[in-house]
Design a protein around this motif. Structure first.
Motif, PDB file in Angstrom:
ATOM      1  N   MET A 102       4.074  -7.697 -15.933  1.00 22.64           N
ATOM      2  CA  MET A 102       5.265  -7.648 -15.070  1.00 22.64           C
ATOM      3  C   MET A 102       5.005  -8.041 -13.622  1.00 22.64           C
ATOM      4  SD  MET A 102       7.157  -4.294 -16.614  1.00 22.64           S
ATOM      5  CE  MET A 102       7.580  -4.226 -18.363  1.00 22.64           C
ATOM      6  N   HIS A 103       3.729  -8.178 -13.248  1.00 20.35           N
ATOM      7  CA  HIS A 103       3.395  -8.642 -11.889  1.00 20.35           C
ATOM      8  C   HIS A 103       2.335  -9.737 -11.994  1.00 20.35           C
ATOM      9  CE1 HIS A 103       4.906  -4.580 -10.755  1.00 20.35           C
ATOM     10  NE2 HIS A 103       5.254  -5.173  -9.628  1.00 20.35           N
ATOM     11  N   ASP A 104       2.335 -10.643 -11.021  1.00 27.08           N
ATOM     12  CA  ASP A 104       1.202 -11.558 -10.938  1.00 27.08           C
ATOM     13  C   ASP A 104       0.135 -10.950 -10.034  1.00 27.08           C
ATOM     14  OD1 ASP A 104       1.817 -12.036  -8.273  1.00 27.08           O
ATOM     15  OD2 ASP A 104       2.722 -13.991  -8.653  1.00 27.08           O
ATOM     16  N   ALA A 105      -0.950 -11.671  -9.852  1.00 24.73           N
ATOM     17  CA  ALA A 105      -2.081 -11.113  -9.102  1.00 24.73           C
ATOM     18  C   ALA A 105      -1.735 -10.845  -7.641  1.00 24.73           C
ATOM     19  CB  ALA A 105      -3.282 -12.056  -9.201  1.00 24.73           C
ATOM     20  N   ASN A 106      -0.649 -11.453  -7.153  1.00 25.33           N
ATOM     21  CA  ASN A 106      -0.254 -11.247  -5.757  1.00 25.33           C
ATOM     22  C   ASN A 106       0.862 -10.221  -5.595  1.00 25.33           C
ATOM     23  OD1 ASN A 106      -2.051 -13.217  -4.645  1.00 25.33           O
ATOM     24  ND2 ASN A 106      -0.702 -14.777  -5.509  1.00 25.33           N
ATOM     25  N   GLY A 107       1.138  -9.488  -6.661  1.00 28.19           N
ATOM     26  CA  GLY A 107       2.132  -8.427  -6.551  1.00 28.19           C
ATOM     27  C   GLY A 107       3.564  -8.901  -6.709  1.00 28.19           C
ATOM     28  N   ASP A 142      -2.879   7.410   7.440  1.00 28.35           N
ATOM     29  CA  ASP A 142      -2.042   8.509   6.941  1.00 28.35           C
ATOM     30  C   ASP A 142      -2.125   8.621   5.420  1.00 28.35           C
ATOM     31  OD1 ASP A 142      -1.168   9.338   9.374  1.00 28.35           O
ATOM     32  OD2 ASP A 142       0.786   8.344   9.272  1.00 28.35           O
ATOM     33  N   LEU A 143      -2.239   7.473   4.763  1.00 27.88           N
ATOM     34  CA  LEU A 143      -2.250   7.465   3.298  1.00 27.88           C
ATOM     35  C   LEU A 143      -3.647   7.684   2.723  1.00 27.88           C
ATOM     36  CD1 LEU A 143       0.116   4.410   2.644  1.00 27.88           C
ATOM     37  CD2 LEU A 143       0.694   6.841   2.535  1.00 27.88           C
ATOM     38  N   GLY A 144      -4.668   7.515   3.574  1.00 26.32           N
ATOM     39  CA  GLY A 144      -6.033   7.590   3.074  1.00 26.32           C
ATOM     40  C   GLY A 144      -6.413   6.353   2.275  1.00 26.32           C
ATOM     41  N   LEU A 145      -5.853   5.224   2.652  1.00 24.50           N
ATOM     42  CA  LEU A 145      -6.123   3.972   1.935  1.00 24.50           C
ATOM     43  C   LEU A 145      -6.816   2.966   2.852  1.00 24.50           C
ATOM     44  CD1 LEU A 145      -2.763   3.487   0.005  1.00 24.50           C
ATOM     45  CD2 LEU A 145      -4.980   4.089  -0.969  1.00 24.50           C
ATOM     46  N   GLU A 146      -7.417   1.954   2.221  1.00 22.57           N
ATOM     47  CA  GLU A 146      -8.126   0.957   3.005  1.00 22.57           C
ATOM     48  C   GLU A 146      -7.384  -0.366   3.132  1.00 22.57           C
ATOM     49  OE1 GLU A 146     -12.078   0.636   1.339  1.00 22.57           O
ATOM     50  OE2 GLU A 146     -12.215   2.823   1.464  1.00 22.57           O
ATOM     51  N   ALA A 147      -6.395  -0.571   2.278  1.00 19.94           N
ATOM     52  CA  ALA A 147      -5.700  -1.853   2.316  1.00 19.94           C
ATOM     53  C   ALA A 147      -4.275  -1.699   1.809  1.00 19.94           C
ATOM     54  CB  ALA A 147      -6.444  -2.875   1.451  1.00 19.94           C
ATOM     55  N   THR A 148      -3.377  -2.486   2.383  1.00 20.37           N
ATOM     56  CA  THR A 148      -2.034  -2.583   1.819  1.00 20.37           C
ATOM     57  C   THR A 148      -2.073  -3.638   0.723  1.00 20.37           C
ATOM     58  OG1 THR A 148      -1.434  -4.225   3.484  1.00 20.37           O
ATOM     59  CG2 THR A 148      -0.881  -1.924   3.956  1.00 20.37           C
ATOM     60  N   PHE A 149      -0.993  -3.751  -0.013  1.00 16.76           N
ATOM     61  CA  PHE A 149      -0.933  -4.747  -1.084  1.00 16.76           C
ATOM     62  C   PHE A 149       0.523  -4.995  -1.419  1.00 16.76           C
ATOM     63  CE2 PHE A 149      -0.542  -5.658  -5.693  1.00 16.76           C
ATOM     64  CZ  PHE A 149      -1.233  -6.852  -5.725  1.00 16.76           C
ATOM     65  N   GLY A 150       0.858  -6.231  -1.653  1.00 15.77           N
ATOM     66  CA  GLY A 150       2.223  -6.508  -2.084  1.00 15.77           C
ATOM     67  C   GLY A 150       2.528  -7.973  -2.119  1.00 15.77           C
ATOM     68  N   GLU A 151       3.785  -8.253  -2.389  1.00 14.09           N
ATOM     69  CA  GLU A 151       4.271  -9.621  -2.563  1.00 14.09           C
ATOM     70  C   GLU A 151       3.800 -10.515  -1.414  1.00 14.09           C
ATOM     71  OE1 GLU A 151       8.589 -11.723  -3.409  1.00 14.09           O
ATOM     72  OE2 GLU A 151       8.469  -9.705  -2.600  1.00 14.09           O
ATOM     73  N   ALA A 152       3.166 -11.616  -1.783  1.00 15.18           N
ATOM     74  CA  ALA A 152       2.631 -12.537  -0.770  1.00 15.18           C
ATOM     75  C   ALA A 152       3.754 -13.123   0.074  1.00 15.18           C
ATOM     76  CB  ALA A 152       1.850 -13.652  -1.458  1.00 15.18           C
TER      77      ALA A 152
ATOM     78  N   GLY B  82      10.146   4.763  -3.295  1.00 14.60           N
ATOM     79  CA  GLY B  82      11.027   3.933  -2.473  1.00 14.60           C
ATOM     80  C   GLY B  82      10.431   3.652  -1.110  1.00 14.60           C
ATOM     81  N   MET B  83       9.767   4.661  -0.550  1.00 13.27           N
ATOM     82  CA  MET B  83       9.226   4.536   0.805  1.00 13.27           C
ATOM     83  C   MET B  83       7.913   3.756   0.823  1.00 13.27           C
ATOM     84  SD  MET B  83      11.585   5.994   2.422  1.00 13.27           S
ATOM     85  CE  MET B  83      12.862   7.253   2.308  1.00 13.27           C
ATOM     86  N   TYR B  84       7.190   3.732  -0.303  1.00 11.00           N
ATOM     87  CA  TYR B  84       5.871   3.087  -0.324  1.00 11.00           C
ATOM     88  C   TYR B  84       5.725   2.029  -1.422  1.00 11.00           C
ATOM     89  CZ  TYR B  84       4.683   6.664   3.023  1.00 11.00           C
ATOM     90  OH  TYR B  84       4.665   7.449   4.146  1.00 11.00           O
ATOM     91  N   GLY B  85       6.623   2.054  -2.402  1.00 12.41           N
ATOM     92  CA  GLY B  85       6.532   1.089  -3.499  1.00 12.41           C
ATOM     93  C   GLY B  85       6.594  -0.340  -2.976  1.00 12.41           C
ATOM     94  N   GLY B  86       5.704  -1.171  -3.475  1.00  9.35           N
ATOM     95  CA  GLY B  86       5.694  -2.568  -3.055  1.00  9.35           C
ATOM     96  C   GLY B  86       4.784  -2.866  -1.890  1.00  9.35           C
ATOM     97  N   SER B  87       4.237  -1.802  -1.248  1.00  4.61           N
ATOM     98  CA  SER B  87       3.402  -2.052  -0.066  1.00  4.61           C
ATOM     99  C   SER B  87       1.945  -1.654  -0.280  1.00  4.61           C
ATOM    100  CB  SER B  87       3.960  -1.300   1.146  1.00  4.61           C
ATOM    101  OG  SER B  87       3.619   0.073   1.110  1.00  4.61           O
ATOM    102  N   ILE B  88       1.666  -0.893  -1.337  1.00  2.67           N
ATOM    103  CA  ILE B  88       0.284  -0.488  -1.625  1.00  2.67           C
ATOM    104  C   ILE B  88       0.041  -0.604  -3.134  1.00  2.67           C
ATOM    105  CG2 ILE B  88       0.116   1.100   0.340  1.00  2.67           C
ATOM    106  CD1 ILE B  88       0.640   3.406  -1.645  1.00  2.67           C
TER     107      ILE B  88
END
Lengths: 323, 323
Positions: A102-107, A142-152, B82-88
């Motif tokens: 349902m997703h490609d490698a780029n989100g 705030d999220l304790g994460l190292e990277a964001t990710f999503g649609e290019a 909703g607040m974070y979906g699609g960004s991480i």
């Protein structure tokens, strides 16, 4: 106002509705049946907040939502993974493959037709989003994460505020206990919600996902997609709509600065219902602040915001009366 | 024999071990420590069965096994989808992608090095497998399935009896209740067991899967692979080993026909332990039948098989004595 001045400057109708968190299944029918009772020029929603204690916001868009569940069924019963593993489809594998497809490698979502009704952001809208303060490092921290990710091709804010998503909210299959159980489960399940933006429609998106699943289901087992009750159209109100103009005027007075034009990644489905059933836009006028723990244990609301909100609502009604 | 003839024709040592279903973690060390006490020429295992009430089997191979758990960890807490979906990265998506990456579209395992130590079947071994009766339509009917599936180039029997597998036994993430919860879970988990064939080693396979997961883990979240206690080497005993020759002789007498040479998709880890620690092969000599519900509720054993088995064991011991 009633106590102090004896009368209200405009007519007000109140609508209290208690099913928001379960998708308000009854409100559209109720409003349709009582259109005259609810007839009005504008809806004002207290479900909203401000940027900070000293800066206001104008909420110009909310994402819509639809939900569905995927159920994969294989053999009649759970099986011994040694006796049958490697010779038949494992429903857990099939579910994982379906979700991955349902997703490609780029989100980006790969479901055919998913983006057809998405209205692209104008350069002005992208600029308005970029003007709202955003500290990506703080966000990740705030999220304790190292990277964001999503649609290019989109910023983090654009992804959350103005692009549609498809997120797995839950999935399960087989053995979840301590240690090892060499089972080949005969079922696997996933729950999904999609956040939608103009002019996507929840029903159509569920149909597209269902068609995708049907197309990607391997032979030899059964996969069903069940739409869930939660459903809401995406909602956009022009920033320069007269209701927003009034809200902006009041916020300028309260905070002494221009309100940010923000969008919400979340959904307030009733905004779309008011637009459909009553033909009126909803402007958001609330005074919650981000640190007040929405939906969390120990959620709270500042007493000072009560005072500020009451005064602001008086201002708002007076300005509406001025036309 | 002791009652009827006063003495046994060969020396027998009994070994009762109660931890088979949890992977017998203590037996290898115990045997190593007491090698002399357990010294023998051959082990005979009563863990096995016969083809039917009227046909016997010679068990020539068992698959090995190793188990592991994959844990994907994302943000500090579950989040609003909703607040974070699609960004991480959504841990459920990442887990699905990892699991999907472990097989190709034809069911072959794609983990680098996974097949390196697999000894291919000889034409004679493939012929021996093909000689064992197998009705694929009945097999599917029993399972309630419409199609088999597995590694290309092999029959269903070969896939289960003589090829290694990697199967998800369980997976879970996020919300599993009724209805919709728009959560973006911060964890996702899967349990996996691999069935192994000669000369694959459980420890090495766990290392290869771990390396595969590390290579396919996207940036921004943490994925760990934990080996599980269940572990066993694949086991093969030559069909013409002297122990098997004796077993075959007895079965010919009992059933009046040549026993089928079969393999098991399952694992009896102690066979490999006896080979390693004591340097002896194990032959299987059991009288269970397939419809007796192994591991299931209401498992049973035919009283007639008790009688038949007792007589057959007497024959077996006498033949061993003949050398």
């Amino acid at each position: 106002l009633l106590k102090g001045e004896g009368s209200l400057p405009v007519n007000i109708k109140f609508c209290f509705e208690g099913q928001e968190e379960i998708g308000s299944p009854q409100i559209p029918g109720f409003l349709a049946k009582h259109k005259e009772l609810f007839a009005c020029d504008l809806a004002v929603s207290a479900d909203g907040g401000q940027w900070s204690n000293s800066e206001g916001i104008l909420l110009v868009a909310l994402r819509g939502i639809c939900g569905l569940q995927i159920d994969v069924k294989g053999a009649k019963t759970d099986l011994h993974s040694g006796m049958y593993g490697g010779s038949i489809r494992n429903p857990a594998h099939v579910l994982a493959e379906l979700l991955t497809s349902m997703h490609d490698a780029n989100g980006r979502i790969t479901i055919a037709g998913f983006y057809d009704d998405v209205v692209d952001l104008t350069p002005e809208e992208r600029a308005a989003i970029a003007r709202v303060p955003f500290d990506e490092e703080l966000y990740l921290d705030d999220l304790g994460l190292e990277a964001t990710f999503g649609e290019a091709g989109f910023t983090t804010r654009e992804r959350v505020w103005a692009r549609p998503t498809l997120e797995v909210n839950g999935m399960w299959s087989g053995f979840q206990g301590e240690g090892v159980k060499t089972v080949l489960a005969n079922e696997a399940h996933a729950k999904i919600t999609c956040r939608l933006v103009s002019h996507q429609r929840p029903g159509k998106i569920v149909e597209l996902v269902t068609a995708h699943v049907a197309k990607h289901t391997p032979p030899g087992l059964t996969v069903t997609v069940s739409p869930q009750q939660t459903s809401g159209k995406p909602y956009t109100v022009p920033a320069d709509h007269w209701g927003n103009a009034v809200v902006a005027d009041v916020l300028r007075e309260v905070y002494g600065s221009e309100p940010y034009h923000v969008r919400s990644g979340g959904s307030i489905p009733i905004t779309g219902v008011f637009l459909d059933e009553l033909g009126v836009y909803t402007v958001s006028f609330g005074f919650g602040l981000d640190d007040e723990g929405f939906h969390a244990p120990n959620e709270f609301f500042r007493l000072s915001s009560f005072v500020k909100g009451q005064a602001a609502y008086c201002q708002l009604l007076k300005r509406f009366a001025k036309g």
